[in-house]
Motif scaffolding. Structure first.
Motif: not given
Length: 322
Positions: A250-253, A257-259, A295-298
């Motif tokens: 996750d680029p914010d933290d 982990i993000a998807t 942002s609601g996109n991940r």
């Protein structure tokens, strides 16, 4: 009188010459004392209360239970349109697929929670290996501890579908949370590890489904399966998933982990699974779903690390002692 005044002045000068005490928020090495604290441990019930929990959760109550991430108040886990589990395919993410699952559907289920004066809620949970009685599962920490007070009459239904319990209910006995989890700012370390009693027929979780392995300090950049009882497609009574989707840090933290898979409210606590070596099925847990970013996109969750490992180990130890 002069002698007294001189004594007082000398004492004051001596105090002023002393070094200032280090702030209590850091130790001699500069590390936060939080890092050394044990995980938060909560006992929910015991054998004498199992029957009450099992009787409370009727099919009608299960179907009516609100998603815990939708029911949270502003300023806490679940607030606003970017709350844990919220989002839709229209916000830049990917909608769940409809293909056959490549994981054991009986190792994922709904966690049902009753809170006095606040009502009935649900989250997603996932069975994991460990514990003397094979009775462990994981979910999001905000499903277990938030501003709404202590939970009661909580039960886990693996393989849940529209009010049915194909392998029975398992009453929650207790859980452990990372010590750095903050219910009023739940974006970090939002994971909890639970241990359960037996179902109505004397079975443990490990007797009714495969147990997913668990891994810590793993690579976020890999192909995963994300699953949960989200309502992105208008139905939180069935399990949805995005299998074979790419995960990334996750680029914010970077602890998360993000998807780009967006399952919708109700999916909080759902697993991020990877395949074990040489296996095409997804059966290793590396994170649980926290929710969407602003942002609601991940969709994001904690990439299991030292904090989550300590909480898991505590749950394993406690599960052998009830």
């Amino acid at each position: 009188m002069k002698r007294k005044l001189v004594s007082v002045l000398l004492a004051a000068l001596a105090l002023a010459a002393l070094p200032l005490a280090a702030p209590h928020s850091a130790n001699a090495t500069g590390a936060s004392p939080e890092a050394g604290r044990p995980p938060a441990v909560v006992k929910v019930s015991d054998l004498s209360q199992d029957a009450t929990a099992l009787a409370y959760w009727t099919p009608a109550r299960m179907r009516a239970a609100a998603a815990a991430d939708e029911a949270a108040a502003p300023g806490t886990a679940g607030s606003g349109p970017n709350s844990p589990g919220s989002g839709s395919s229209g916000s830049g993410g990917v909608a769940p697929g409809q293909g056959p699952p490549l994981f054991d559907v009986y190792s994922i289920g709904k966690l049902f929670i009753h809170r006095s004066h606040h009502g009935d809620f649900s989250c997603t949970a996932v069975t994991v290996s460990g514990g003397r009685r094979n009775n462990l599962a994981a979910t999001a920490a905000h499903c277990l501890k938030d501003h709404n007070g202590p939970l009661a009459r909580a039960t886990y239904v693996p393989g849940y579908f529209n009010g049915t319990e194909p392998v029975g209910q398992f009453p929650l006995r207790g859980y452990a949370l990372p010590n750095q989890y903050d219910p009023y700012n739940p974006g970090k370390h939002d994971a909890g590890f639970m241990y359960f009693g037996q179902n109505c027929c004397g079975k443990n979780l490990g007797d009714v489904s495969n147990q997913n392995g668990i891994r810590f300090h793993d690579n976020p950049n890999q192909t995963v399966a994300l699953a949960g009882y989200g309502n992105a497609q208008g139905n939180s009574q069935r399990l949805s998933d995005c299998t074979g989707i790419q995960a990334y840090s996750d680029p914010d933290d970077r602890t998360r982990i993000a998807t780009n898979c967006l399952l919708g409210p109700g999916a909080s606590g759902g697993p991020l699974l990877i395949p074990s070596s040489g296996n095409h099925r997804y059966d290793i847990l590396i994170s649980v779903n926290h929710g969407t970013t602003h942002s609601g996109n991940r969709q994001v969750g904690p990439l299991f690390g030292t904090q989550e490992k300590a909480a898991f180990d505590q749950a394993v130890a406690d599960s052998a002692n009830f």
